[in-house]
Enzyme design. Sequence first.
Site, mmCIF file in Angstrom:
data_model
loop_
_atom_site.group_PDB
_atom_site.id
_atom_site.type_symbol
_atom_site.label_atom_id
_atom_site.label_comp_id
_atom_site.label_asym_id
_atom_site.label_seq_id
_atom_site.Cartn_x
_atom_site.Cartn_y
_atom_site.Cartn_z
ATOM 1 C CB ILE A 264 -0.736 -0.029 1.092
ATOM 2 C CG1 ILE A 264 -2.349 -0.534 1.030
ATOM 3 C CG2 ILE A 264 -1.449 1.287 1.167
ATOM 4 C CD1 ILE A 264 -3.457 -1.419 2.358
ATOM 5 C CD GLU B 171 8.482 -17.283 23.409
ATOM 6 O OE1 GLU B 171 7.654 -18.141 24.368
ATOM 7 O OE2 GLU B 171 9.166 -16.372 24.138
#
Length: 379
Positions: free
Chosen positions: A337, A363
Amino acid sequence: MKFQLTEDQLMIKQAAREFAQNELKPGVIERDSHMKYPAEQVQRMGELGLLGMMVNPEYGGGGMDTVSYVLAMEELSKIDNSCSVIMSVNNSLVCWGLEKYGTEEQKRKYLPNLTAGDKIGAFCLSEPEAGSDATSQRTTAEDKGDYYLLNGTKNWITNGGSASVYLVMAQTDVAKGSKGINCLIVEKGMDGFIVGAKEDKLGIRSSDTNTLIFNDVKVPKENRIGDNGFGFTFAMQTLSGGRIGIAAQALGIAAGAYELALDYAKTRKAFGKEISQHQAIQFKLADMATEIEAARLLVYHAAWLKDQNQNYDLASSMAKVFASEVAMRTTVEAVQIHGGYGYVKEYHVERLMRDAKITQIYEGTSEVQRIVISRSILK
Ligand SMILES: Cc1cc2nc3c(=O)[nH]c(=O)nc-3n(C[C@H](O)[C@H](O)[C@H](O)COP(=O)(O)OP(=O)(O)OC[C@H]3O[C@@H](n4cnc5c(N)ncnc54)[C@H](O)[C@@H]3O)c2cc1C
């Protein structure tokens, strides 16, 4: 069902937003470019109570709920993901793990400094040969009576150089497999503990990620967390909560990129009108807003479950995998954009796009989250 935040939660969100916009945004591009550790910003985070948000005030923490923590993580992650990963590791992996499973002595010794930001914590599970397959620990903690002799290498450790307190997983009894792993509290400065070079990364560049080397480090027995052999369970339980923090980070990255894209689309003109008046851009914004809202509900729900003392393992994996993929998609579209301006540092979206990628990796990768989710729904 209540979808409203409390007054306290709204205040925390607002305070975190102001801190991020006023104190983290200035300088974030330079810190990222030069891989400069945000020492002053981390100190301020300690002063503002952002480093031990959920810890009982008895140990210097804020005594807040997990929902408040994810709200703050979201706001910081809109701007500076090096700061938010430092915050996430310190809060959800180190302080939470210590408070939940540490002895009274360990809590009193370490938590006040960790919550104040005088000392930072690190969580050390990954090794060169043990990432997703974290049971393959090669680091050893040999039982020597009143101490453990620690040997091995950990890599990719967030806060590796800046931390003072390290929670290190190591194998004590190979025959017992994952049940022979212990978690030891290692302090910077212990003989034989060497911090390796800082990694030069794609994103979260000003946070430090290091290899750690342990050569015959003598760790006193009283530094073990939990019973003998509890280390792997400790790591998995701590990571399950940690994933809520990383999911909140991903949500913040997506929301931050969306806010920038929305503002830009309303001001940039092409073909005689704002680009927000072109349906192709409107549809991108609509998809971004919808996906972010879905991610937000998953993240807040996982945090809420944790606050209700309900099982959140499935919810935290769902929140992390979805929010991190939304972060990737949203940041790519936010750059689009912005056109050419999105491709340069000044407009912030390219940094958020680079930062988004790590949320699919650390993680537990997206593949690992899908393993956790499918195991849970198929059992
Ligand atoms: C910037 C950064 C910070 C980090 N911070 C920390 C930290 O503070 N502490 C810490 O302990 N670790 C940390 N890590 C390590 C991180 O958690 C690992 O990189 C991650 O768990 C993946 O392990 P790996 O890199 O060894 O990849 P691997 O496990 O080798 O995986 C490689 C690929 O194979 C896929 N894969 C592996 N097994 C399977 C399977 N069974 N099925 C399908 N796909 C599979 C993975 O999803 C991935 O796509 C950090 C990493 C980075 C990059």
